[in-house]
Structure formats: structure tokens, C-alpha cells
Design an enzyme around this catalytic site. Sequence first.
Site, PDB file in Angstrom:
ATOM      1  N   CYS A   1      23.353  13.387  37.264  1.00  0.00           N
ATOM      2  CA  CYS A   1      23.349  13.825  38.711  1.00  0.00           C
ATOM      3  C   CYS A   1      21.774  14.965  39.203  1.00  0.00           C
ATOM      4  CB  CYS A   1      24.987  14.824  38.396  1.00  0.00           C
ATOM      5  SG  CYS A   1      25.974  13.706  38.104  1.00  0.00           S
TER       6      CYS A   1
ATOM      7  N   GLU B   1      30.047  15.268  40.723  1.00  0.00           N
ATOM      8  CA  GLU B   1      29.449  16.105  41.583  1.00  0.00           C
ATOM      9  C   GLU B   1      28.217  14.927  42.648  1.00  0.00           C
ATOM     10  OE1 GLU B   1      29.405  16.753  37.691  1.00  0.00           O
ATOM     11  OE2 GLU B   1      28.343  18.063  37.594  1.00  0.00           O
TER      12      GLU B   1
ATOM     13  N   ASN C   1      35.279  13.716  39.297  1.00  0.00           N
ATOM     14  CA  ASN C   1      35.314  13.044  38.221  1.00  0.00           C
ATOM     15  C   ASN C   1      35.972  11.730  38.329  1.00  0.00           C
ATOM     16  OD1 ASN C   1      36.750  14.377  36.562  1.00  0.00           O
ATOM     17  ND2 ASN C   1      35.701  13.730  34.720  1.00  0.00           N
ATOM     18  N   ILE C   2      35.752  10.058  37.824  1.00  0.00           N
ATOM     19  CA  ILE C   2      36.298   9.109  37.740  1.00  0.00           C
ATOM     20  C   ILE C   2      35.712   8.220  36.814  1.00  0.00           C
ATOM     21  CG2 ILE C   2      37.011   7.167  39.659  1.00  0.00           C
ATOM     22  CD1 ILE C   2      36.540   9.353  42.104  1.00  0.00           C
TER      23      ILE C   2
ATOM     24  N   CYS D   1      25.145  16.796  34.685  1.00  0.00           N
ATOM     25  CA  CYS D   1      24.359  15.726  34.272  1.00  0.00           C
ATOM     26  C   CYS D   1      23.460  15.709  34.639  1.00  0.00           C
ATOM     27  CB  CYS D   1      25.456  15.337  33.818  1.00  0.00           C
ATOM     28  SG  CYS D   1      24.886  13.638  34.745  1.00  0.00           S
TER      29      CYS D   1
END
Length: 140
Positions: free
Chosen positions: A97, A59, A46-47, A94
Amino acid sequence: MLDKKIIEEMIETAIEMTKMSYTPYSNFKVGAALLAKNGQIFKGCNIENAGYTPSNCAERTAFFKAVSEGVKEFEAIAVVGGQNGVLTELAAPCGVCRQVMMEFCEPKEFKIIMATDKENYKIMTLEELLPMGFGPANLA
Ligand code: THU
């Protein structure tokens, strides 16, 4: 075939990817390892972003890396995540995603491996995590 060896490799890769995670705002570190049907594994983390909404989940990072390199057929994804990178509970993808998975994956076949480590994981299909999902077939 999703055998134990590949599942373990995917979980290890996802765990390794939490170290690349950029999370100055939530400190919730997520790693993903996406297995393509051709055997390639695409890694993601994650970014986050100071603007919050531009943040990207692990993801989707993995999916977009794969698609941007011409790979669009997938078998499974391993996902791990936890506060400060401590993996105590299974981290489920989530809703956004899940919808991205719906675009490229067969809901009854695509498997989502949620793990804390190589010994503790749960595998569910995309259909189980996104029942009656809306996808490309609806627009065909
Ligand atoms: N996050 C993911 O990377 N994947 C998910 O499926 C759930 C949430 C990230 C987004 C954000 O950087 C942090 O976890 C807290 O929501």
C-alpha cells in the site's frame, strides 16, 4: 488544509468502513478514508479471497476507487484496523500500500493518519513511512 474537523471526519469514516470489510480468513478488519485534493473522500475496506493473494487492502481499495473515477491527487489517508474490528492499536499501511501511495502522492506532503479513535491518532508523511521510495520520478 488538514484541520482537526476533517481529520475527525476521516477517522470516523475509516472506522465505519471496517464494517464493510470482507475478512473470512484473517478476521482483521481494516477501514480507510482517502482525502483527495478536491475535497472528496474515497472509502475503502479490505477484501479477502479464498486464493489469499488476490486479497486487497483497505488503502488500495480506496486508491483504486478514486483513480478509477478520475481522481489522482491526494492529501491524506486515515487508516484503522484490528482483529474482529476491535481497534486497540494503530494499524500502519503494509509495504504494498505504501508503494501504491508512492505512485500518486508527494512523499513529503502526503499524510497518513493511523488511528484507534478520534482522540488517539498519529500522523506521518509517506516519506517517513517509505524512505527513499521508488516512484514515477525515477522513471522520468
Ligand atoms: N490489511 C489492510 O487492509 N491494510 C494494511 O495496510 C495491512 C493489512 C488487511 C489485509 C488482510 O485482509 C488483513 O488486513 C490481514 O493482513
